[in-house]
Write an enzyme that holds these catalytic residues in place. Sequence first.
Site, PDB file in Angstrom:
ATOM      1  N   GLY A  59       1.591  -9.579   7.816  1.00  0.00           N
ATOM      2  CA  GLY A  59       2.749  -9.121   6.490  1.00  0.00           C
ATOM      3  C   GLY A  59       2.304  -7.705   6.183  1.00  0.00           C
ATOM      4  O   GLY A  59       1.427  -7.281   6.367  1.00  0.00           O
TER       5      GLY A  59
ATOM      6  N   GLN B 257       8.460  -0.302   3.696  1.00  0.00           N
ATOM      7  CA  GLN B 257       7.670  -0.747   2.522  1.00  0.00           C
ATOM      8  C   GLN B 257       6.167  -0.509   2.322  1.00  0.00           C
ATOM      9  O   GLN B 257       5.956  -0.421   0.978  1.00  0.00           O
ATOM     10  CB  GLN B 257       7.066  -2.463   3.613  1.00  0.00           C
TER      11      GLN B 257
ATOM     12  N   ARG C 290       1.305  -6.873  14.784  1.00  0.00           N
ATOM     13  CA  ARG C 290       2.319  -6.212  15.513  1.00  0.00           C
ATOM     14  C   ARG C 290       3.456  -5.950  14.334  1.00  0.00           C
ATOM     15  O   ARG C 290       3.698  -7.002  13.692  1.00  0.00           O
ATOM     16  CB  ARG C 290       2.761  -7.036  16.567  1.00  0.00           C
ATOM     17  N   ILE C 291       4.033  -4.712  14.159  1.00  0.00           N
ATOM     18  CA  ILE C 291       5.165  -4.590  13.254  1.00  0.00           C
ATOM     19  C   ILE C 291       6.474  -4.801  14.171  1.00  0.00           C
ATOM     20  O   ILE C 291       6.729  -4.174  15.045  1.00  0.00           O
ATOM     21  CB  ILE C 291       4.883  -3.006  12.961  1.00  0.00           C
TER      22      ILE C 291
ATOM     23  N   GLY D 291      11.480  -8.261  -6.400  1.00  0.00           N
ATOM     24  CA  GLY D 291      10.992  -9.182  -7.589  1.00  0.00           C
ATOM     25  C   GLY D 291       9.410  -8.840  -7.681  1.00  0.00           C
ATOM     26  O   GLY D 291       9.286  -8.871  -8.829  1.00  0.00           O
ATOM     27  N   PHE D 292       8.975  -8.032  -6.801  1.00  0.00           N
ATOM     28  CA  PHE D 292       7.382  -7.760  -7.135  1.00  0.00           C
ATOM     29  C   PHE D 292       6.610  -8.948  -7.305  1.00  0.00           C
ATOM     30  O   PHE D 292       5.583  -8.636  -8.062  1.00  0.00           O
ATOM     31  CB  PHE D 292       7.399  -6.529  -7.903  1.00  0.00           C
TER      32      PHE D 292
ATOM     33  N   ASN E 229       9.472  -4.591  12.742  1.00  0.00           N
ATOM     34  CA  ASN E 229      10.526  -3.685  12.582  1.00  0.00           C
ATOM     35  C   ASN E 229       9.801  -2.390  11.834  1.00  0.00           C
ATOM     36  O   ASN E 229       9.796  -2.321  10.476  1.00  0.00           O
ATOM     37  CB  ASN E 229      11.580  -4.283  11.508  1.00  0.00           C
TER      38      ASN E 229
ATOM     39  N   GLU F 121       2.453  -6.132   0.733  1.00  0.00           N
ATOM     40  CA  GLU F 121       1.801  -5.632  -0.521  1.00  0.00           C
ATOM     41  C   GLU F 121       0.532  -5.034  -0.015  1.00  0.00           C
ATOM     42  O   GLU F 121      -0.065  -3.962  -0.949  1.00  0.00           O
ATOM     43  CB  GLU F 121       0.975  -7.191  -0.753  1.00  0.00           C
TER      44      GLU F 121
ATOM     45  N   ILE G 276      14.092 -10.318  -0.474  1.00  0.00           N
ATOM     46  CA  ILE G 276      13.885  -9.567  -1.498  1.00  0.00           C
ATOM     47  C   ILE G 276      13.948  -7.986  -1.496  1.00  0.00           C
ATOM     48  O   ILE G 276      13.715  -7.473  -2.144  1.00  0.00           O
ATOM     49  CB  ILE G 276      12.584  -9.855  -2.336  1.00  0.00           C
TER      50      ILE G 276
END
Length: 752
Positions: free
Chosen positions: A715, A651, A641-642, A249-250, A644, A718, A476
């Site tokens: 997150g 991403q 923290r990541i 979707g962006f 995954n 983006e 998404i």
Amino acid sequence: MPTTQEIPATSPIGRDTRRVDGPQKVSGKAQYTSDFHFPGLLYAVPVEATIAAGRVVKLDTAAAEKMPGVRAIFHRESIGKIFRSIQGAGFEGICEERRPPFEDDVVRYYGQYIALAVADTFEAAKAAADAVQVTYAKDKLNVETDLKADEDPDQVVTTFGVRHRVDSQRGDADAAFATAPVKLDQTYVTPAETHNPIELHATTAIWDGPMLTLYESSQGVVNLQGVLAQMFGLPKENVRVITKFVGSGFGGKLFPWTQCPLAAAAARQLGKPVKLVVSRKMMFQTVGHRPRTQQRVRLGATAEGKLVSLQHDYVYQRSMLDAHHEDCGEATPFQYSVPNLRVTFGRAKRNVGAGADMRGPGRVPGLYATESAMNELADQLKIDPVQLHIINEPKIDESLGIPFSSRHLLECFELGAEKFGWSKRTPGVGSMKRDGLTLGWGMAGCSWVAARFPAAANVQLRDDGTARVACATQDIGTGTYTILAQLTSERIGVPLEKVEAVLGDTSLPEGPLSGGSMATGSVVPAVFAAADNAIASLLTVATTTPGSPFERRKPDELAFEGGRVFVKADGSANGLPFADLLRRANLRLVTGSGKSEATFGNPKPKFSTHSFGCHFVEITWQPEIARLRVSRVVTVIDAGRILNPLTGRNQIEGAVVMGIGMALFEHTSYDPQSGAPINSNLADYVMAVNADAPPIGVYFLDFPDKEINELGARGIGEIGLAGIAAAITAAVHHATGVRVRELPVKIEDLLA
Ligand code: MOS
């Protein structure tokens, strides 16, 4: 500096984890919105205005109505009532184009829907839509690309609330600029860009009495439910929105667009399910775009490179009626240390469709401008741009006067420079060569907001040893199914393959938008709370079920770990798997619910919460044939923290590729004659694809940010797109000596 994560041996958190929905997608079993079929399904195709400004004087539908298979040609008088919607408190009722379709006869942008053909087949509907004869009274249109701010009051209402046009201010930016020993005053332009996910926007609407079900390609089912309930005058619980898979979707699918109420209204009039799939051409017209921006940046600095003044004055294109806010100055007030600062914005109305959030809205064009200015200032000062960033690194968020929860931008620069080999850079234009090619090296910093939306979830433990997690959020393509499964697996202690993750349905507990890079951070506390409550129910079952080995115990004497209930004092080795316990109690399942509050929009935060990062870019330049290639990128991200790293790297890689497109290719051109987005197809709207993707090194720092959630996960959707265009244009300058300040970089710009 920690760059790898400490992972407890059994935890799925922080481990490379393949998408749990991957097999469904690659085998074609995943159903996207336009894949759903229903008995009696009809197809709708909108009639698009072929003017950008004026009025519909006459619609002649007679010929279209007589065509084979045609059920109806709907227009303003026949579509039935569609109400307006308003934005509620919090995160409800958001919609970028507030005017309901067909509300009046005024045409405000090219491609605006003015009628709707519905037929037994898509082909018949398309032919009928094409056969509708429209007479217009044309007005003078305005798609002028030079943006001067319209007369607007000091405070304006936008999709994200009331905004003061002096967005941020401290010290005396004008005076400090006037007396600064070194000055830079440049204007940077970013074009309108169009979201082009491969999956087109689509709606299938089905009425069952007063109940409306929408299969929709959406990044926010809960918000869409609220908007459509208002538009059809229904209680929210009468509207159900289902979005099982989204072909990305962006940001274009965050909020509802007009095809959705049109499909619902047509289905209501005809008493049949109606499907409306937007065409690729319509994607450029009616479902949002990143608005064009024109941003003046003024920097004042000492000869040593310390910023003394920063002014960022930007204007963006908006549509005639709508108030999407392109927040280009969002990062400016805290990205750099500077005592005197002013950020202002203006808006310029054009005959274009409503603007919308597009991956990294505001900050992506904004950081392109400010980071470009920083690169230019570094060259002017003959200081390495990394050094200029280090000199101007703030200790706190100087705009709010509060600390950052966790800011490790300097460590990003350090690691990025090392991985890239930045110390070998020679600053002279065209001074670096390899294999007969001229090299250009550039860098930029970036940031993205970190916060949580409200979220709820439930977790079930079942008598076959499986668990189920449910949340009305969406995946998404970013990996939300997988994250939900990982979180549940972690908390319940069952292997990942025994967790069923369910999302994309408003009948589930209300989940967050897949937006703002906030879905993951938002669901962590809700899923953990739900899992903990399911465990608490299980322990009650353990102590109350006749014949249970724990029958006469108190719940607080028991513990749950690795999927087993045990007496704390005895240790987990003597525990009982939860499936055994449920079977003894003749229970199929126990359910726990959990929810968490928003931190996004908190008016009085204790900490400034953002992710940070940087890009180092190499381009190759062959002046003989004017060939420019991005040949290497190193990106370092400090996003807490990541959870995954595998999907996380995906991403960032995707964002970098999109950033190459932003820097070199993407732009939506409006025809000055007709106002049409003229390159409205995937041949003429050029995007970066696999063949354009260079080797991309993605590195994550590991500084868990406990302000966001207990795992410390911010997150990453983006941030990878922020800053990259500035790094690329800096590299272009380094190789060619040409300073491009209007994106995208065109070959013509580089031909001396
Ligand atoms: Mo993103 S523009 O919040 O989908």
